[in-house]
Design an enzyme around this catalytic site. Sequence first.
Site, PDB file in Angstrom:
ATOM      1  NE  ARG A  62       3.442   1.031  -2.686  1.00  0.00           N
ATOM      2  CZ  ARG A  62       3.524  -0.175  -3.380  1.00  0.00           C
ATOM      3  NH1 ARG A  62       3.995   0.057  -4.580  1.00  0.00           N
ATOM      4  NH2 ARG A  62       3.669  -1.288  -2.942  1.00  0.00           N
ATOM      5  CB  ALA A  89       5.975  -1.626  -0.377  1.00  0.00           C
ATOM      6  CB  SER A  90       0.973  -4.467   1.220  1.00  0.00           C
ATOM      7  OG  SER A  90       1.558  -5.104   2.566  1.00  0.00           O
ATOM      8  CB  VAL A  91      -0.991  -5.372  -3.320  1.00  0.00           C
ATOM      9  CG1 VAL A  91      -1.901  -4.949  -4.671  1.00  0.00           C
ATOM     10  CG2 VAL A  91      -0.396  -6.537  -3.675  1.00  0.00           C
ATOM     11  N   PRO A  92      -0.738  -1.776  -3.479  1.00  0.00           N
ATOM     12  CG  PRO A  92       0.363  -0.120  -4.403  1.00  0.00           C
ATOM     13  CD  PRO A  92       0.190  -1.571  -4.280  1.00  0.00           C
TER      14      PRO A  92
END
Length: 403
Positions: free
Chosen positions: A43, A76-79
């Site tokens: 990531r 970058a969205s919440v994993p």
Amino acid sequence: MTVTAPAASPEHLNQLMIDAIAAARPVGTSNPRVLAAIHAVPRHAFVPGADLADAYNPDLAVITKRGPAGTALSCASVPYLVAAMLDQLDVRDGHRVFEAGAGTGWNAALLATLAGPGGHVTTIDIDPEITAQAAASLERAGFPGVHVVTGDASLGVPENAPYDRVIITIGSLDIPPAWFGQLRPGGRLVVPLRWRGQTQSVALVLGEDGVLRSDSVFLCGFVPMIGQDWERSAAIDSRDMVRLYWDADQDISPGLLSGVLDGPKTRLDSGVTVGPMESLDPIWLRTTATDPAVCRIAADPAAVSSGLCTPVIKSRTMALAEGDSIAYLTAQRLEAPGHGARLGAIGEGPNGTSLAERLCNHIGTWGADRTAKPSITIYPDSALQTAGAQVIEREHCKMSVAY
């Protein structure tokens, strides 16, 4: 002498993030294919401006672009949310996948990993700066085969259709025709869909009849899609401390509600209690199935401290608005520590008491069957909806929620 502990490696932090995603409840996933894809795609390579701890924080959305007022435009969205939506999407080897909302490119890389060498991923964003950065990151990370497009996500990318899977990673108020038309029958669409003031990640399967039917739903939040104009908002007090949010298809007039909070309040007890960690959002979702007056109320801290408006959550609480009256969800903490709260409703305006009673009835309906799951059906605008169902209108589609 002070000894500095060595910094954790990206590989170690990635594994910690994966472990947290697998343990997360109610949202997250233990799906081995999804977790393997996350393990394979670093990531931090897609958020070069973030430190490693933030890049691999399972609960953190890393904002990568903001507007002039500081509003988040891309991230970058919440994993754990990304993983849960990939679980809903169920990408298989060889699938053709369309993603709306290129973001950093990390999700597209995960999709490409899941689709394998025989698959194909197309991702689109309206902002050329975002697509350029996503394309560069995908190239550096070893995913040059992902097709990155700059354009209007609502139009899809017809030259690469039909798609086996469609995933929307920007909050949407509608399902435009292209998302129906470019998905093959039997294909899956996962979309953060917003209606009546709340957003749910809805996984839908397209039937041969052109109708989308859900098989899983969970609460989420996303940066909204640019250009959709279906949600309305207005202050209902003179100092703009309390705002109401509703949809364009609802018969709500903010002018009738102006000053409604200045009158007497009716506080009713529903008799339903919730645990300290129990979500109230399922009440909201369930109520949208039957009540056309569901909306959202938000109060500034000053409105709450002054007693003008005391919703259960300041920034987002379910309300019912009808004519010149309103009722909203409230809660009273139980005296015993760790025992949660007792739910109720506050009604204001000439019909505030009846609205508060109605809201308490909705709370009671949910409280009697808290594990019930919704079935969401979405019809193209040209299709007929189920007879007798309450219809939630959008510009390009109609939807119903049933339990």
